[in-house]
Design an enzyme around this catalytic site. Structure first.
Site, PDB file in Angstrom:
ATOM      1  N   CYS A  35      40.780  40.577  29.025  1.00 49.72           N
ATOM      2  CA  CYS A  35      41.984  40.439  30.157  1.00 49.72           C
ATOM      3  C   CYS A  35      42.804  39.139  29.551  1.00 49.72           C
ATOM      4  O   CYS A  35      42.176  38.156  28.963  1.00 49.72           O
ATOM      5  CB  CYS A  35      41.133  40.216  31.521  1.00 49.72           C
ATOM      6  SG  CYS A  35      42.410  39.573  32.787  1.00 49.72           S
ATOM      7  N   HIS A  36      43.619  39.236  30.128  1.00 47.38           N
ATOM      8  CA  HIS A  36      44.710  37.892  29.948  1.00 47.38           C
ATOM      9  C   HIS A  36      44.013  36.666  30.373  1.00 47.38           C
ATOM     10  O   HIS A  36      44.357  35.656  29.780  1.00 47.38           O
ATOM     11  CB  HIS A  36      46.337  38.138  30.705  1.00 47.38           C
ATOM     12  CG  HIS A  36      47.335  37.402  29.849  1.00 47.38           C
ATOM     13  ND1 HIS A  36      48.287  37.888  29.108  1.00 47.38           N
ATOM     14  CD2 HIS A  36      47.269  35.952  29.779  1.00 47.38           C
ATOM     15  CE1 HIS A  36      49.136  36.947  28.917  1.00 47.38           C
ATOM     16  NE2 HIS A  36      48.357  35.684  29.096  1.00 47.38           N
TER      17      HIS A  36
ATOM     18  N   GLU B 234      35.027  41.237  32.273  1.00 46.65           N
ATOM     19  CA  GLU B 234      35.321  42.643  32.613  1.00 46.65           C
ATOM     20  C   GLU B 234      34.469  43.756  31.973  1.00 46.65           C
ATOM     21  O   GLU B 234      34.896  44.404  31.279  1.00 46.65           O
ATOM     22  CB  GLU B 234      36.846  42.811  32.090  1.00 46.65           C
ATOM     23  CG  GLU B 234      37.655  44.100  32.864  1.00 46.65           C
ATOM     24  CD  GLU B 234      39.108  44.198  32.426  1.00 46.65           C
ATOM     25  OE1 GLU B 234      39.892  43.850  33.306  1.00 46.65           O
ATOM     26  OE2 GLU B 234      39.447  44.343  31.264  1.00 46.65           O
TER      27      GLU B 234
ATOM     28  N   CYS C 121      27.684  33.556  53.617  1.00 45.07           N
ATOM     29  CA  CYS C 121      28.365  32.261  53.702  1.00 45.07           C
ATOM     30  C   CYS C 121      29.612  32.658  54.662  1.00 45.07           C
ATOM     31  O   CYS C 121      30.106  33.772  55.324  1.00 45.07           O
ATOM     32  CB  CYS C 121      29.035  31.969  52.342  1.00 45.07           C
ATOM     33  SG  CYS C 121      30.379  32.778  51.646  1.00 45.07           S
TER      34      CYS C 121
ATOM     35  N   CYS D 273      32.247  35.244  53.429  1.00 44.19           N
ATOM     36  CA  CYS D 273      31.726  36.283  53.589  1.00 44.19           C
ATOM     37  C   CYS D 273      31.677  36.880  54.959  1.00 44.19           C
ATOM     38  O   CYS D 273      31.973  38.156  55.256  1.00 44.19           O
ATOM     39  CB  CYS D 273      30.368  36.559  52.863  1.00 44.19           C
ATOM     40  SG  CYS D 273      30.305  36.568  50.957  1.00 44.19           S
TER      41      CYS D 273
ATOM     42  N   CYS E 205      33.927  34.804  48.412  1.00 42.11           N
ATOM     43  CA  CYS E 205      32.633  34.032  48.636  1.00 42.11           C
ATOM     44  C   CYS E 205      32.615  32.781  47.834  1.00 42.11           C
ATOM     45  O   CYS E 205      32.886  32.808  46.760  1.00 42.11           O
ATOM     46  CB  CYS E 205      31.511  35.140  47.921  1.00 42.11           C
ATOM     47  SG  CYS E 205      29.811  34.643  48.189  1.00 42.11           S
TER      48      CYS E 205
ATOM     49  N   ARG F  20      30.277  29.422  43.953  1.00 44.98           N
ATOM     50  CA  ARG F  20      31.620  28.952  43.350  1.00 44.98           C
ATOM     51  C   ARG F  20      31.673  27.590  42.654  1.00 44.98           C
ATOM     52  O   ARG F  20      32.125  27.622  41.428  1.00 44.98           O
ATOM     53  CB  ARG F  20      32.563  28.923  44.521  1.00 44.98           C
ATOM     54  CG  ARG F  20      34.097  28.487  44.465  1.00 44.98           C
ATOM     55  CD  ARG F  20      34.663  29.687  43.645  1.00 44.98           C
ATOM     56  NE  ARG F  20      35.241  29.043  42.495  1.00 44.98           N
ATOM     57  CZ  ARG F  20      35.826  29.852  41.178  1.00 44.98           C
ATOM     58  NH1 ARG F  20      35.755  31.128  41.507  1.00 44.98           N
ATOM     59  NH2 ARG F  20      36.095  29.068  40.140  1.00 44.98           N
TER      60      ARG F  20
ATOM     61  N   CYS G 114      37.609  43.731  36.299  1.00 45.84           N
ATOM     62  CA  CYS G 114      38.757  43.016  36.769  1.00 45.84           C
ATOM     63  C   CYS G 114      40.183  43.774  36.922  1.00 45.84           C
ATOM     64  O   CYS G 114      40.668  43.908  37.980  1.00 45.84           O
ATOM     65  CB  CYS G 114      38.885  42.052  35.787  1.00 45.84           C
ATOM     66  SG  CYS G 114      40.412  40.682  35.955  1.00 45.84           S
TER      67      CYS G 114
ATOM     68  N   ARG H 290      44.724  47.497  27.510  1.00 44.93           N
ATOM     69  CA  ARG H 290      43.241  46.845  27.428  1.00 44.93           C
ATOM     70  C   ARG H 290      42.688  47.363  26.062  1.00 44.93           C
ATOM     71  O   ARG H 290      42.637  48.432  25.893  1.00 44.93           O
ATOM     72  CB  ARG H 290      42.416  47.406  28.655  1.00 44.93           C
ATOM     73  CG  ARG H 290      43.006  46.519  29.787  1.00 44.93           C
ATOM     74  CD  ARG H 290      42.221  45.197  29.698  1.00 44.93           C
ATOM     75  NE  ARG H 290      42.390  44.446  30.889  1.00 44.93           N
ATOM     76  CZ  ARG H 290      43.225  43.694  31.333  1.00 44.93           C
ATOM     77  NH1 ARG H 290      44.366  43.598  30.694  1.00 44.93           N
ATOM     78  NH2 ARG H 290      43.041  42.927  32.507  1.00 44.93           N
TER      79      ARG H 290
END
Ligand SMILES: NC(=O)c1ccc[n+]([C@@H]2O[C@H](COP(=O)([O-])OP(=O)(O)OC[C@H]3O[C@@H](n4cnc5c(N)ncnc54)[C@H](O)[C@@H]3O)[C@@H](O)[C@H]2O)c1
Ligand SMILES: [Zn+2]
Ligand SMILES: [Zn+2]
Length: 370
Positions: A40-41, A63, A95, A98, A106, A110, A169, A364
């Site tokens: 992915c970018h 991904e 959490c 969520c 979420c 993190r 992704c 991709r």
């Protein structure tokens, strides 16, 4: 155990395919054998060194699709043999985020994820005794990777990994932004800025939502044919116009679009995407990730007169709850993944995937490990 992996040792350097060491999963963790991964970018962005959160050395990739090999203590929702897609947006289901019913963001893992570590603050990945960072909680550029249980969506065992990895992704981000974030309705007019994997997925989502006009905008006309095939009714190259692109779109659409999506990561284009929205109700969704320290600008009057600016991460999709259904939609052909896979390469040639992306030649590239 040993694992073949493409390691980013430093920003701006090509990846090196080497044999790394992967430690067994600890409590709440799962060892996954990745079979396929898209590029992915966002991987390229981090590799470039422009990502403020970028850490090196690191195993990139977010991904992917794979199979559970081993589960750590206390893992109850998965067992060896289960087919999974790793999630860079976890879903703990307990959490505040969520439980809010308002977001997919979420926060459970993190903080450590952002530091390139597992939830206990350590890494499972190393090379010749030197610690390697995890990336986005997934690190799918390694044949074996360790992921928190809450960061895995269990998918249909017969799902074709070489395609559904893209639901990890790009495709989910674009389609989800249309349905969950913008909530596009039949007949709505949509503008899509940037026709890479994300923008094309937005176009596919807009077609599913039975949008009216879908205007694809890109500076690379090589992207237009596929955009049309996927459902763009109009395509526009900003370089063909002397005027600001927002003026062109506003004129084309009798006052502006109902929804626009920025799928590039360019703050100037983000402004155009907002300002091409219809006065009174048009909404612009930012999906692209801008470089460190960049800021968006517009005149506040744009918002005072009813335009709305929002953003979307992973298409607002709750991974464990919603992704398995999207995989089944793809298996039934309701989500088309084939057009996104323009190239397929073995892990050893992963750097070519980045070259194809930078040259604007791929949508991709899917990397396989066998
Ligand atoms: N928010 C999220 O959850 C999320 C998820 C995945 C990717 N992203 C971000 O989305 C963006 C797009 O990702 P991608 O994989 O589709 O990238 P990509 O490189 O495949 O596509 C970007 C497209 O934008 C076009 N473009 C570049 N500059 C332009 C300009 N000034 N005007 C018009 N078109 C222009 C390019 O020609 C290309 O076709 C990236 O910033 C990526 O980091 C965000
Ligand atoms: Zn991505
Ligand atoms: Zn949570």
């Amino acid at each position: 155990m040993k694992s073949r992996a493409a390691v980013a040792f430093a920003a701006g350097q090509p990846l090196q395919v080497v044999e790394i060491d992967v430690e067994p999963p600890r409590a709440g963790e799962v060892l996954v054998r990745i079979t396929h991964t898209g590029v992915c970018h966002t991987d390229a962005f981090t590799l470039s060194g422009e990502d403020p959160e970028g850490l090196f050395p690191v195993v990139l990739g977010h991904e992917g699709a794979g199979v559970v090999v081993e589960v750590g203590e206390g893992v109850t929702s998965l067992q060896p043999g289960d087919h999974v897609i790793p999630l860079y947006t976890a879903e703990c289901r307990e959490c505040k985020f969520c439980l809010s019913g308002k977001t997919n963001l979420c926060q459970k893992v993190r903080a450590t994820q952002g530091r390139g570590l597992m939830p206990d603050g350590t890494s499972r990945l190393s090379y010749q005794g030197r610690m390697l960072h995890h990336y986005m909680g997934t690190s799918t550029f390694s044949e074996y990777t360790v992921v928190p249980e809450i960061s895995l969506a269990k998918i249909h065992p017969e799902a074709p990994h070489e395609k559904v990895c893209l639901l990890g992704c790009g495709v989910t981000t674009g389609i989800g932004a249309v349905h969950n974030t913008a909530k596009v309705k039949p007949g709505d007019t949509v503008a899509v800025f940037g026709l890479g994997g994300i923008g094309l997925a937005v176009i596919q989502g807009a077609r599913q939502a039975r949008a009216g006009r879908v205007i694809g905008i890109d500076t690379n006309p090589g992207k237009f044919e596929l955009a049309r095939q996927m459902g763009a009714t109009d395509v526009v190259n900003p370089r063909d116009h002397a005027r600001p692109i927002q003026d062109v779109i506003v004129e084309m659409t009798d006052g502006g679009v109902d929804f626009s999506f920025e799928c590039i990561g360019n703050v100037d284009v983000m402004r155009s995407a907002l300002e091409c929205c219809h006065k009174g109700w048009g909404e612009s969704v930012i999906i692209g990730v801008a470089g460190a320290g960049q800021e968006i600008r517009t005149r506040p009057f744009q918002l005072v007169t009813g335009r709305v600016w929002r953003g979307s991460a992973f298409g607002g999709v709750k991974g464990r709850t919603q992704l398995p259904g999207m995989v089944e939609q793809a298996m039934r052909g309701e989500i088309e993944l084939d057009p996104f896979v323009t190239h397929t390469l073995p892990l050893e040639r992963i750097n070519e995937a980045f070259e194809l992306m930078h040259a604007g030649e791929s949508i991709r590239t899917v990397i396989h490990f066998d």
